[in-house]
Design an enzyme around this catalytic site. Structure first.
Site, mmCIF file in Angstrom:
data_model
loop_
_atom_site.group_PDB
_atom_site.id
_atom_site.type_symbol
_atom_site.label_atom_id
_atom_site.label_comp_id
_atom_site.label_asym_id
_atom_site.label_seq_id
_atom_site.Cartn_x
_atom_site.Cartn_y
_atom_site.Cartn_z
ATOM 1 N N ARG A 149 0.831 -1.181 -0.037
ATOM 2 C CA ARG A 149 0.122 0.092 -0.057
ATOM 3 C C ARG A 149 0.800 1.291 -0.022
ATOM 4 O O ARG A 149 0.601 2.164 0.608
ATOM 5 C CB ARG A 149 -0.957 -0.053 1.242
ATOM 6 C CG ARG A 149 -1.856 -1.060 1.108
ATOM 7 C CD ARG A 149 -3.113 -0.898 0.069
ATOM 8 N NE ARG A 149 -4.343 -1.735 0.086
ATOM 9 C CZ ARG A 149 -4.276 -3.010 -0.254
ATOM 10 N NH1 ARG A 149 -3.047 -3.375 -0.561
ATOM 11 N NH2 ARG A 149 -5.370 -3.712 -0.071
ATOM 12 N N SER B 261 -10.844 -0.827 3.311
ATOM 13 C CA SER B 261 -10.062 -0.842 4.581
ATOM 14 C C SER B 261 -9.793 0.518 5.193
ATOM 15 O O SER B 261 -9.160 1.376 4.580
ATOM 16 C CB SER B 261 -8.687 -1.615 4.111
ATOM 17 O OG SER B 261 -9.023 -2.979 3.792
ATOM 18 N N GLU C 200 -5.332 4.028 6.887
ATOM 19 C CA GLU C 200 -5.138 3.725 5.441
ATOM 20 C C GLU C 200 -5.270 5.138 4.193
ATOM 21 O O GLU C 200 -4.625 5.498 3.417
ATOM 22 C CB GLU C 200 -5.460 2.636 4.791
ATOM 23 C CG GLU C 200 -4.776 2.278 3.701
ATOM 24 C CD GLU C 200 -5.608 1.306 2.469
ATOM 25 O OE1 GLU C 200 -4.697 0.350 2.053
ATOM 26 O OE2 GLU C 200 -6.606 1.341 2.529
HETATM 27 N N1 EPU Z 1 -10.971 -10.920 10.117
HETATM 28 C C1 EPU Z 1 -11.540 -11.120 11.344
HETATM 29 N N2 EPU Z 1 -12.629 -10.308 11.535
HETATM 30 C C2 EPU Z 1 -13.189 -9.511 10.920
HETATM 31 C C3 EPU Z 1 -12.390 -9.279 9.478
HETATM 32 C C4 EPU Z 1 -11.368 -10.126 9.275
HETATM 33 O O1 EPU Z 1 -11.494 -12.308 12.062
HETATM 34 O O2 EPU Z 1 -13.912 -8.420 10.890
HETATM 35 C C5 EPU Z 1 -9.822 -11.884 9.769
HETATM 36 C C6 EPU Z 1 -10.197 -12.882 9.069
HETATM 37 O O3 EPU Z 1 -9.725 -14.353 9.866
HETATM 38 C C7 EPU Z 1 -9.592 -12.911 7.846
HETATM 39 C C8 EPU Z 1 -8.207 -12.084 8.226
HETATM 40 O O4 EPU Z 1 -8.688 -11.230 9.122
HETATM 41 O O5 EPU Z 1 -9.343 -14.079 7.310
HETATM 42 C C9 EPU Z 1 -8.031 -11.147 6.881
HETATM 43 O O6 EPU Z 1 -9.273 -10.230 6.365
HETATM 44 P P1 EPU Z 1 -9.803 -10.215 4.850
HETATM 45 O O7 EPU Z 1 -9.453 -11.536 4.231
HETATM 46 O O8 EPU Z 1 -10.992 -9.767 4.884
HETATM 47 O O9 EPU Z 1 -8.572 -9.218 4.483
HETATM 48 P P2 EPU Z 1 -8.038 -7.984 4.977
HETATM 49 O O10 EPU Z 1 -6.818 -8.209 5.532
HETATM 50 O O11 EPU Z 1 -9.110 -7.396 5.929
HETATM 51 C C10 EPU Z 1 -6.943 -7.050 2.801
HETATM 52 C C11 EPU Z 1 -6.806 -5.651 2.297
HETATM 53 C C12 EPU Z 1 -8.049 -5.564 1.330
HETATM 54 C C13 EPU Z 1 -8.203 -6.524 0.412
HETATM 55 C C14 EPU Z 1 -8.359 -7.809 1.019
HETATM 56 C C15 EPU Z 1 -8.425 -8.990 0.236
HETATM 57 C C16 EPU Z 1 -5.650 -4.255 3.563
HETATM 58 C C17 EPU Z 1 -5.624 -3.198 4.540
HETATM 59 N N3 EPU Z 1 -6.785 -4.762 3.106
HETATM 60 O O12 EPU Z 1 -8.071 -6.844 3.829
HETATM 61 O O13 EPU Z 1 -8.132 -4.296 0.698
HETATM 62 O O14 EPU Z 1 -9.596 -6.446 -0.516
HETATM 63 O O15 EPU Z 1 -7.081 -7.948 1.926
HETATM 64 O O16 EPU Z 1 -7.043 -9.446 -0.383
HETATM 65 O O17 EPU Z 1 -4.483 -4.827 3.096
HETATM 66 C C18 EPU Z 1 -8.260 -1.847 0.719
HETATM 67 O O18 EPU Z 1 -7.274 -1.693 0.828
HETATM 68 O O19 EPU Z 1 -9.353 -0.960 0.875
HETATM 69 C C19 EPU Z 1 -8.909 -3.143 0.792
HETATM 70 C C20 EPU Z 1 -10.348 -3.506 0.766
#
Ligand code: EPU
Length: 345
Positions: A174, A245, A341
């Site tokens: 990012r 995010s 972010e």
């Molecule tokens: N999780 C929870 N509770 C929640 C949310 C997440 O327990 O409410 C845990 C879950 O176990 C999940 C893990 O956290 O497996 C990761 O969550 P998720 O797979 O939803 O991905 P993320 O890390 O929350 C990142 C990016 C997103 C991108 C997704 C998919 C960042 C800051 N965010 O989210 O990017 O779409 O991975 O690759 O890196 C964005 O930047 O605006 C964005 C949406």
């Protein structure tokens, strides 16, 4: 929006423009002055004038990664350079170009229509092509930096156009050279190199459910799966204001990770460079009990704790207040600092 003018005449700046429809949080915001950029040729004259009048300035693309105050002083440049094309093709790859104002998702759709798969994991990310390299957008195991050949931008300090190679863009999680030098560059065009050899990239956990048993889905199937997952996890800004995010996933040293995983065996994390670990900020926030919580006009989305939402009349101050509560609680419980972010303008 601008009245027609030739490239050398004095640019006409539009006063008091509302930006409510141009930020996905849907904050009530306006800019003292606005100027719509529809071609790169407008920029040198415009920026000379901006410097001459000593105006503060910033570029607004899709408004999907910004937190706007009630009034932005100076001039807001509305990036609207459109157009996309195939530039060339060789045995191994195809070069594509798109204007900074092209809608990102429409661009991804267009690449698939051209039978040039590669960007399907990045479907439905809100924003513009010009914003994509700035924060090195990423999702489902793919970051756009991998596919960028070069980025064309106007440098407001040197007052010249420069084409940055992928290396010069200095992409990181990012992050990029452009983000680290905010308010210096205006991205006008991005050149992508799409390899002809395509491979499905579906190792991301969310895909397991979508492709149970099918290890070779087509690019279109991946595109549809990504759209489905994103639509479920992320609220539609047209319905509930949000900026995707809200926090970056924090990266911690190996020793800190060891202490944390010992204390919290369920901790969700991913390997990172140099032995560090990237923690799932959504998990940390969820554990603090914030998911689905509301604080006045703003809140934490019920399906994804990493997303903060505006229920209608929220302001930048409200969202930053909620963010501070979350940061403090996560720090108290885990000793981990969360970075916001979106850009706070
Ligand atoms: N999780 C929870 N509770 C929640 C949310 C997440 O327990 O409410 C845990 C879950 O176990 C999940 C893990 O956290 O497996 C990761 O969550 P998720 O797979 O939803 O991905 P993320 O890390 O929350 C990142 C990016 C997103 C991108 C997704 C998919 C960042 C800051 N965010 O989210 O990017 O779409 O991975 O690759 O890196 C964005 O930047 O605006 C964005 C949406």
């Amino acid at each position: 929006m601008n009245s027609p003018q030739n490239a050398s005449s004095k640019p006409k700046l539009v006063p008091n423009l509302s930006l409510k429809e141009r930020n996905t949080f849907g904050f009530e915001a306006s800019t003292e002055l606005a100027y719509e950029i529809t071609s790169a040729e407008q920029i040198p004259v415009l920026m000379r004038e901006v410097l001459h009048q000593k105006l503060s300035w910033r570029v607004l693309g899709g408004g999907s990664n910004v937190i706007l105050p009630k009034l932005l002083p100076g001039v807001t440049l509305l990036m609207n350079i459109t157009g996309q094309e195939i530039i060339s093709s060789d045995d191994s790859s195809v070069l594509l170009a798109a204007g900074g104002g092209v809608n990102w998702h429409e661009f991804v759709t267009w690449t698939l229509d051209q039978n040039l798969p590669g960007l399907e994991n990045l479907a439905l990310i809100p924003g513009t092509v010009g914003a994509a390299p700035i924060q090195n957008i990423g999702a489902y195991g793919v970051e756009i930096g991998e596919y960028i050949e070069s980025v064309e931008a106007f440098d407001a300090i040197n007052q010249t156009f420069t084409a940055f190679t992928k290396e010069q863009c200095q992409f990181a999680y990012r992050d990029s050279h452009f983000k680290r030098n905010s308010n210096r560059f205006i991205v006008t065009r991005v050149i992508f190199r799409i390899p002809k050899q395509w491979m499905a990239r579906i190792h991301y956990a969310d895909f397991l459910k979508e492709f149970s048993g099918d290890s070779s889905p087509s690019p279109e199937e991946i595109f549809l799966a990504v759209c489905k997952i994103r639509t479920h996890k992320l609220p539609d800004p047209k319905v509930i204001g949000n900026a995707g995010s809200f926090f970056q996933n924090p990266i911690v040293p190996a020793e800190q990770f060891e202490t944390l995983i010992h204390k919290f065996p369920e901790l969700v994390s991913y390997p990172n460079a140099a032995g560090k670990r990237k923690l799932a900020a959504g998990w940390l926030i969820d554990q603090c009990g914030f998911k689905g919580q509301r604080m006045g006009n703003v809140g934490v989305y019920e399906n994804q704790a990493l997303v903060l939402v505006n229920y209608g009349n929220g302001t930048a101050q409200d969202i930053l207040g909620l963010a501070k509560c979350i940061q403090d609680k996560v720090d108290d419980l885990f000793g981990v600092k969360l970075d916001i972010e979106p850009n706070i303008l």
